[in-house]
Design a protein around this motif. Structure first.
Motif, short mmCIF file in Angstrom:
data_model
loop_
_atom_site.label_atom_id
_atom_site.label_comp_id
_atom_site.label_asym_id
_atom_site.label_seq_id
_atom_site.Cartn_x
_atom_site.Cartn_y
_atom_site.Cartn_z
N GLY A 1 0.83 -1.20 0.00
CA GLY A 1 0.00 0.00 0.00
C GLY A 1 0.86 1.25 0.00
O GLY A 1 1.58 1.52 -0.96
N MET A 2 0.81 1.98 1.10
CA MET A 2 1.64 3.19 1.19
C MET A 2 1.99 3.45 2.66
O MET A 2 1.32 2.98 3.57
N VAL A 3 3.07 4.23 2.84
CA VAL A 3 3.52 4.62 4.17
C VAL A 3 3.49 6.13 4.25
O VAL A 3 3.87 6.83 3.31
N ILE A 4 2.97 6.64 5.36
CA ILE A 4 2.86 8.09 5.58
C ILE A 4 3.82 8.45 6.71
O ILE A 4 3.68 7.97 7.84
N VAL A 5 4.80 9.31 6.42
CA VAL A 5 5.88 9.64 7.35
C VAL A 5 5.72 11.07 7.84
O VAL A 5 5.47 11.98 7.04
N ASP A 6 5.84 11.27 9.15
CA ASP A 6 5.89 12.62 9.73
C ASP A 6 7.33 13.12 9.56
O ASP A 6 8.26 12.59 10.17
N ASN B 1 10.55 3.24 14.28
CA ASN B 1 9.11 3.33 14.56
C ASN B 1 8.73 4.57 15.36
O ASN B 1 7.62 5.08 15.20
N VAL B 2 9.60 5.04 16.24
CA VAL B 2 9.26 6.16 17.11
C VAL B 2 10.37 7.21 17.06
O VAL B 2 11.52 6.90 16.73
N SER B 3 10.01 8.43 17.39
CA SER B 3 10.98 9.52 17.49
C SER B 3 11.74 9.38 18.80
O SER B 3 11.40 8.55 19.65
N PRO B 4 12.78 10.20 19.02
CA PRO B 4 13.49 10.13 20.31
C PRO B 4 12.61 10.44 21.50
O PRO B 4 12.96 10.13 22.64
N PHE B 5 11.45 11.05 21.24
CA PHE B 5 10.53 11.41 22.32
C PHE B 5 9.32 10.48 22.36
O PHE B 5 8.25 10.84 22.85
N HIS B 6 9.50 9.28 21.77
CA HIS B 6 8.53 8.18 21.86
C HIS B 6 7.20 8.53 21.19
O HIS B 6 6.14 8.14 21.66
N LYS B 7 7.28 9.25 20.08
CA LYS B 7 6.10 9.54 19.26
C LYS B 7 6.24 8.77 17.95
O LYS B 7 7.35 8.65 17.41
N ILE C 1 2.97 5.84 9.72
CA ILE C 1 1.89 4.87 9.74
C ILE C 1 1.79 4.25 8.34
O ILE C 1 2.22 4.86 7.35
N THR C 2 1.26 3.03 8.26
CA THR C 2 1.07 2.36 6.97
C THR C 2 -0.41 2.20 6.67
O THR C 2 -1.23 2.04 7.60
N MET C 3 -0.74 2.25 5.41
CA MET C 3 -2.12 2.05 4.98
C MET C 3 -2.11 1.06 3.81
O MET C 3 -1.47 1.31 2.78
N ARG C 4 -2.79 -0.07 3.99
CA ARG C 4 -2.80 -1.11 2.97
C ARG C 4 -3.80 -0.78 1.87
O ARG C 4 -4.72 0.03 2.06
N VAL C 5 -3.62 -1.44 0.74
CA VAL C 5 -4.55 -1.27 -0.37
C VAL C 5 -5.94 -1.74 0.04
O VAL C 5 -6.96 -1.14 -0.34
N GLU C 6 -6.00 -2.80 0.85
CA GLU C 6 -7.30 -3.30 1.31
C GLU C 6 -8.04 -2.23 2.12
O GLU C 6 -9.28 -2.11 2.03
N ASP C 7 -7.30 -1.45 2.89
CA ASP C 7 -7.93 -0.37 3.66
C ASP C 7 -8.50 0.71 2.74
O ASP C 7 -9.58 1.25 2.99
N LEU C 8 -7.78 1.00 1.68
CA LEU C 8 -8.28 1.98 0.71
C LEU C 8 -9.52 1.45 -0.01
O LEU C 8 -10.47 2.19 -0.28
N ASP C 9 -9.50 0.14 -0.34
CA ASP C 9 -10.66 -0.46 -1.02
C ASP C 9 -11.91 -0.35 -0.16
O ASP C 9 -13.01 -0.11 -0.66
N LYS C 10 -11.73 -0.52 1.15
CA LYS C 10 -12.88 -0.43 2.05
C LYS C 10 -13.44 1.00 2.08
O LYS C 10 -14.65 1.19 2.22
N LYS C 11 -12.56 1.98 1.93
CA LYS C 11 -13.04 3.36 1.93
C LYS C 11 -13.91 3.65 0.71
O LYS C 11 -14.84 4.47 0.77
#
Length: 613
Positions: A445-450, A590-596, A600-610
């Motif tokens: 799917g895709m990954v969304i990075v802060d 997975n987390v920043s130095p301040f534990h944030k 996040i990842t979003m699969r193609v199946e999740d998009l299909d459900k939308k």
């Protein structure tokens, strides 16, 4: 049923009271210095050892005490400041409740020497844990000397809650500075472990501020003065360009007593509204003089909070007086190097009157006349006749093949919305949304990075690795940087210097009020050095960790927070790819130095459900 309520013994009651009055060595310093000021001393010495844990001694040349007073001062609620409840609203002194010395004597070894000027002999008293050990006559100089040793010797649990010597020393310095700033006419001397830290001669308020904080303090101060029926305001505020991120140099004094007030601080910030950067904090040293009956100083155990009779009026006056001071600074003449000096009036012409211009009119002038006008009235030149305009193009039609050919560069269309050729090469691998998130496609799917948190993680691990391996790269500066700090900040920097060197900083000189930096880490620009160090001092204001690993961890986190790309910053496609690749190359992406969470990842199946109906 037998009674279960009973009166506490005096020594237990004193230990309980000590929990309110004495929290750390700095609390003892505050109480003893205030007593010395109340005794009308003109010379006060503060001597501490091991940040006050082993010894806190205050020596003054004040009034001293008689034999009876020397004994009574250690009793609970014994005071010379008040006689009745109404006296609480007409106080002109610091201490008044009579609990400080009794509380201190309950949890430490106290040795007091005091003598009045008219007496031949003084008194020497020793108390350990509220128990009088001895009281003898002695030959002493005028004044009083209090020595408090082995703080919390009989309450090990309280002693275990004390911080490191670095932290406790910093709190002692804070209390010393507050008393010294409030009383510039008194000579103060401060010794720590045998070394002289401060020697403040009697001076004006401005001179005392400069002596305490050193550096470039003098040039950043703007005077503030206002006198009304409600309050008299005197002091200084800092120029906007000297504002810091920390709130260290902010002092309110009410009738020469240091206080903390979020309400008055808001008034100061309101005066600076529109001329400070986001998150910046101005320095201020303001002394407010009010009638004693309009304030209540008995609402807090440490007497650092005060209740005002008319807060709204005080807020408005304080805000207006600071705005007035800042306005006077902003309208002051300044050097303008962009001004054209040719437009300035020469100095020797400053008293000359301008000559009135004369006007001459030619009464015989005829605009329709073919004759040339007189030169003294006009410089008008009649244009040449354009009747033979065809002559301008003579020769252009000869040898047309040899004429100059102009070529135009056509914009080449490389792709189309519906073109199938080379689609894979034209597709972006990453996209930036709202200058905050980076989207990258993956198989599922895709990954969304802060972007900010991701960059913090990358920088954090990079700094931590450099400090651990001690092989950080540095870039040499063409001109070394001179950065000025207060004495307390220089103390912190000295404790951090080794770790900073391991990150890539090169220190050329360390003085009492400034440092000279000749090299900086490769991922830090010259303009960011002062910001990084200021943020680091702000983050570590509660104390430097004792272990080297914890210290390195704190420094890496602070520098990563300062240097990471911020939300709202545009990143090129190459920068986006490097950031995403750098994040997933980290040990813990997975987390920043301040534990944030960093992504996040979003699969193609999740998009299909939308899109599902």
């Amino acid at each position: 049923m037998s009674s279960i309520i009973q009166l506490l013994p005096d020594h237990v009651a004193n230990q309980i009271a000590a929990g309110e009055v004495v929290q750390r060595p700095a609390s003892v310093v505050k109480e003893l210095l205030e007593n010395a000021v109340d005794a009308r001393a003109t010379d006060i010495k503060l001597i501490i050892k091991d940040a006050g844990k082993a010894l806190v001694q205050v020596i003054d040349n004040g009034l001293g005490m008689s034999v009876t007073d020397a004994r009574l001062c250690f009793e609970r609620h014994a005071t010379s400041k008040i006689r009745q409840a109404e006296d609480l609203f007409s106080l002109h002194t610091k201490g008044f409740r009579g609990e400080a010395l009794a509380s201190i004597a309950a949890i430490a070894h106290v040795e007091m020497k005091t003598k009045q000027d008219q007496e031949e002999l003084g008194n020497h008293i020793i108390i350990e844990g509220s128990k009088f050990i001895s009281q003898d006559a002695a030959v002493l100089p005028k004044g009083t000397s209090f020595a408090v040793k082995n703080l919390f010797f009989n309450i090990p649990a309280r002693r275990n809650f004390l911080k490191s010597d670095t932290v406790e020393y910093r709190h002692v310095v804070d209390e010393f500075q507050r008393i010294a700033l409030a009383h510039p006419k008194i000579h103060f001397t401060f010794y720590h472990n045998g070394s002289e830290m401060f020697n403040l001669a009697p001076a004006t308020s401005r001179q005392r501020i400069v002596a305490v904080f050193a550096g470039k303090t003098n040039e950043k101060l703007i005077p503030v003065q206002e006198e009304t029926e409600i309050v008299t305001i005197e002091g200084f505020v800092s120029k906007p360009e000297f504002a810091k991120k920390s709130r260290g140099e902010q002092f309110f004094f009410v009738n020469d007593r240091f206080i903390k007030s979020g309400y008055l601080h808001h008034a100061v910030m309101a005066a600076y509204d529109g001329i400070l950067k986001d998150g910046a904090q101005p320095s201020y040293f303001l002394n407010l003089t009010l009638p004693p009956h309009t304030i209540d100083i008995n609402i807090h155990p440490t007497k650092t909070e005060i209740k005002f009779d008319d807060e709204q009026a005080l807020y408005a006056i304080l805000r207006a007086s600071i705005k007035h001071g800042l306005g006077q600074f902003n309208v002051a003449p300044v050097l303008d190097f962009d001004r054209d000096s040719n437009l300035d009036t020469p100095y020797h012409y400053k008293d000359f009157d301008g000559a009135t211009p004369t006007i001459q009119v030619d009464g015989n002038f005829n605009p329709f006349s073919e004759e040339r006008p007189s030169k003294q009235f006009s410089t008008y030149k009649k244009p040449e006749s354009t009747a033979n305009w065809e002559s301008l193009y003579v020769g252009l039609d000869e040898n047309p093949n040899e004429s100059q050919h102009l070529t135009f560069e056509n914009e080449e269309i490389t792709s189309s919305l519906f073109q199938d050729e080379e689609v894979e090469n034209s597709v972006h691998k990453t996209y930036q949304i709202h200058k905050k998130y980076i989207i990258s496609s993956i198989k599922s799917g895709m990954v969304i990075v802060d972007q900010q948190r991701a960059h913090q993680r990358v920088l954090y691990e990079q700094f931590l690795l450099n400090m651990t391996v001690k092989q950080a790269s540095s870039q040499q500066l063409l001109f070394p940087l001179n950065l000025f700090y207060s004495s307390s900040e220089m103390e912190l920097i000295s404790g951090l210097q080794l770790s900073l060197i391991n990150t890539g900083f090169v220190f050329e000189e360390n003085d009492t009020d400034h440092i000279v930096i000749s090299g900086i880490p490769v991922n830090v620009t010259e303009s960011e050095v002062s910001i990084v160090l200021e943020q680091l001092l702000n983050d570590l204001q509660d104390g430097i960790p004792e272990s080297s690993f914890s210290q390195n961890d704190s420094i890496a986190k602070s520098m990563a927070k300062s240097l990471a790309v911020k939300t709202g910053s545009y990143l090129t496609e190459k920068e986006q790819e490097n950031l995403v690749n750098g994040l997933f190359a980290c040990k813990d992406p997975n987390v920043s130095p301040f534990h944030k969470p960093t992504f996040i990842t979003m699969r193609v199946e999740d998009l299909d459900k939308k899109f599902a109906l």
